[in-house]
Design a protein around this motif. Sequence first.
Motif, PDB file in Angstrom:
ATOM      1  N   LEU A 100      16.656 -60.760  -6.793  1.00  0.00           N
ATOM      2  CA  LEU A 100      16.075 -59.469  -7.169  1.00  0.00           C
ATOM      3  C   LEU A 100      15.028 -59.643  -8.263  1.00  0.00           C
ATOM      4  O   LEU A 100      14.968 -60.676  -8.933  1.00  0.00           O
ATOM      5  N   ASP A 101      14.218 -58.629  -8.437  1.00  0.00           N
ATOM      6  CA  ASP A 101      13.284 -58.577  -9.559  1.00  0.00           C
ATOM      7  C   ASP A 101      14.072 -58.768 -10.867  1.00  0.00           C
ATOM      8  O   ASP A 101      15.073 -58.088 -11.082  1.00  0.00           O
ATOM      9  N   PRO A 102      13.619 -59.692 -11.729  1.00  0.00           N
ATOM     10  CA  PRO A 102      14.351 -59.924 -12.985  1.00  0.00           C
ATOM     11  C   PRO A 102      14.537 -58.638 -13.801  1.00  0.00           C
ATOM     12  O   PRO A 102      15.495 -58.527 -14.567  1.00  0.00           O
ATOM     13  N   LEU A 103      13.631 -57.688 -13.648  1.00  0.00           N
ATOM     14  CA  LEU A 103      13.777 -56.455 -14.420  1.00  0.00           C
ATOM     15  C   LEU A 103      14.467 -55.342 -13.633  1.00  0.00           C
ATOM     16  O   LEU A 103      14.536 -54.202 -14.088  1.00  0.00           O
ATOM     17  N   ASP A 104      14.979 -55.660 -12.460  1.00  0.00           N
ATOM     18  CA  ASP A 104      15.846 -54.726 -11.746  1.00  0.00           C
ATOM     19  C   ASP A 104      17.251 -54.884 -12.348  1.00  0.00           C
ATOM     20  O   ASP A 104      18.175 -55.405 -11.719  1.00  0.00           O
ATOM     21  N   THR A 105      17.355 -54.402 -13.573  1.00  0.00           N
ATOM     22  CA  THR A 105      18.590 -54.612 -14.334  1.00  0.00           C
ATOM     23  C   THR A 105      19.794 -54.017 -13.612  1.00  0.00           C
ATOM     24  O   THR A 105      20.829 -54.672 -13.449  1.00  0.00           O
ATOM     25  N   GLU A 164      17.830 -59.489 -20.903  1.00  0.00           N
ATOM     26  CA  GLU A 164      16.454 -59.759 -20.474  1.00  0.00           C
ATOM     27  C   GLU A 164      15.620 -58.484 -20.486  1.00  0.00           C
ATOM     28  O   GLU A 164      14.439 -58.513 -20.823  1.00  0.00           O
ATOM     29  N   LEU A 165      16.248 -57.378 -20.153  1.00  0.00           N
ATOM     30  CA  LEU A 165      15.540 -56.101 -20.273  1.00  0.00           C
ATOM     31  C   LEU A 165      15.157 -55.850 -21.731  1.00  0.00           C
ATOM     32  O   LEU A 165      14.018 -55.471 -22.043  1.00  0.00           O
ATOM     33  N   ALA A 166      16.098 -56.065 -22.625  1.00  0.00           N
ATOM     34  CA  ALA A 166      15.835 -55.846 -24.054  1.00  0.00           C
ATOM     35  C   ALA A 166      14.715 -56.750 -24.536  1.00  0.00           C
ATOM     36  O   ALA A 166      13.814 -56.308 -25.267  1.00  0.00           O
TER      37      ALA A 166
END
Lengths: 265, 265
Positions: A100-105, A164-166
């Motif tokens: 998945l997209d790394p920012l698809d938290t 990673e989102l943070a």
Amino acid sequence: MRLGGKATRKGGPVSTQPQPLGRRERGKLERAARIADAAATLFDEAPFADVTTEAIARAADVAEGTLFRYACSKTELLVLALNTRFEAALDRGLSTAAALDPLDTVGRVDALAGALLAIGDERPDNAALYQRELLFPTIGGDYLSEGERIARRWELAIAEPFEELAASLASASGAAATEVDPTQPPAPAGEAPAAPAAVGHLATEARLAGSAAWDAIQLSVARRARAGFPLLSRADLRGQFELLVRALNRTEVVNNTPTTQQESR
Amino acid sequence: MRLGGKATRKGGPVSTQPQPLGRRERGKLERAARIADAAATLFDEAPFADVTTEAIARAADVAEGTLFRYACSKTELLVLALNTRFEAALDRGLSTAAALDPLDTVGRVDALAGALLAIGDERPDNAALYQRELLFPTIGGDYLSEGERIARRWELAIAEPFEELAASLASASGAAATEVDPTQPPAPAGEAPAAPAAVGHLATEARLAGSAAWDAIQLSVARRARAGFPLLSRADLRGQFELLVRALNRTEVVNNTPTTQQESR
């Protein structure tokens, strides 16, 4: 040193790393692996109460007396068996999440939750017993320690997408290291108002969000084994991840209000 | 009907409602109350393993045989004892919370969490055993049912501040009944995408936030009994409530983007 002597290591978690081992040590590891496999297979097929140590010994092709040199109780055998299952599920969940997209938290956390709950779905009763031992252990020993190591891997894996989102939010705002923290309270009610903490609060909040998500996932496993217990659906659980992600996104908005708004760099 | 006969109700949860009762029935309730008191006192003072049923019988001034007509095991006696403590803590927490601003959501939830954890702080080991029985019961019976009723009261009490915040947000935006829900995900992977839900999503999110807060509180109790288990501080727990509240507040912002922004009314 006879194999039958009072083993202090009781076989231990099965190592997969190639090391030069003596023949006896190799034999011991092979037996431990056979016992783990046999226990895992039998606990996949039947509830805890219906699986006998005798049947596990038979399936592992060892004497029952030998079996008890590797595990002191049926509960230890369950933990040994499900350790394998829960670690394999984690690796499956991590593979799914990695696509998945790394920012698809939300998606990443939900992929991990799905992998864990899939194990629980097979035999919710045994999964709940396993989880009970991890949360409220009645046994000790190497297999429980191994289970705790796996649970810790799960916890870190669940926290990682939030972290990673943070990190991404902090780097997007360019203000992570100097931000004032309006959200860290000084302490429980009744005490002095918060002095703003200076750094790292996005990382702290990511950790708290990860922990809350992990708690919700763990208690989902527990709830699945209980008839009549209020059950959250998979969509509800995902809804909880979304709340936490939204809160982290909101951190940035709040924190940057008084400083430069770097909208989208 | 002899008192010593096979009692189907085993004393049951102690009723506090005045009802016309026969002398024998009254005697039974009085004995049940004495046993509950004695068990609560002794489990306050010592870990589970160190409290004997004999000591409880002595403190309650009943024969040990009589004791076992009211509770089949020491675990049942622990549940009976801690039911009283946990319900009293809930009532204390509700009183503290009631003194706060109704929209101090974090403060209200935190007051309840504080009341629960205070009980756990006295004897974390026994509190964790009690909680283990509620989450993963090894016993059945009236006392466990009573514990489940109290746990359900706790869960609803924790959810209430979130629900009131949601109601207030909905009424402030004036759009609660017609909003489309951008936050409800399509459903777990692989299923048909969701038709946007029209109503009640703020209420749903409040319920999910309450459940996440309750899970975090419950596992805090569990963690406190475990040396070396990653422990969240009280401030961390409060930080989790803040994340959830912020997420709910964010719901309004997201939903009202295309409509009037009612900044701070």
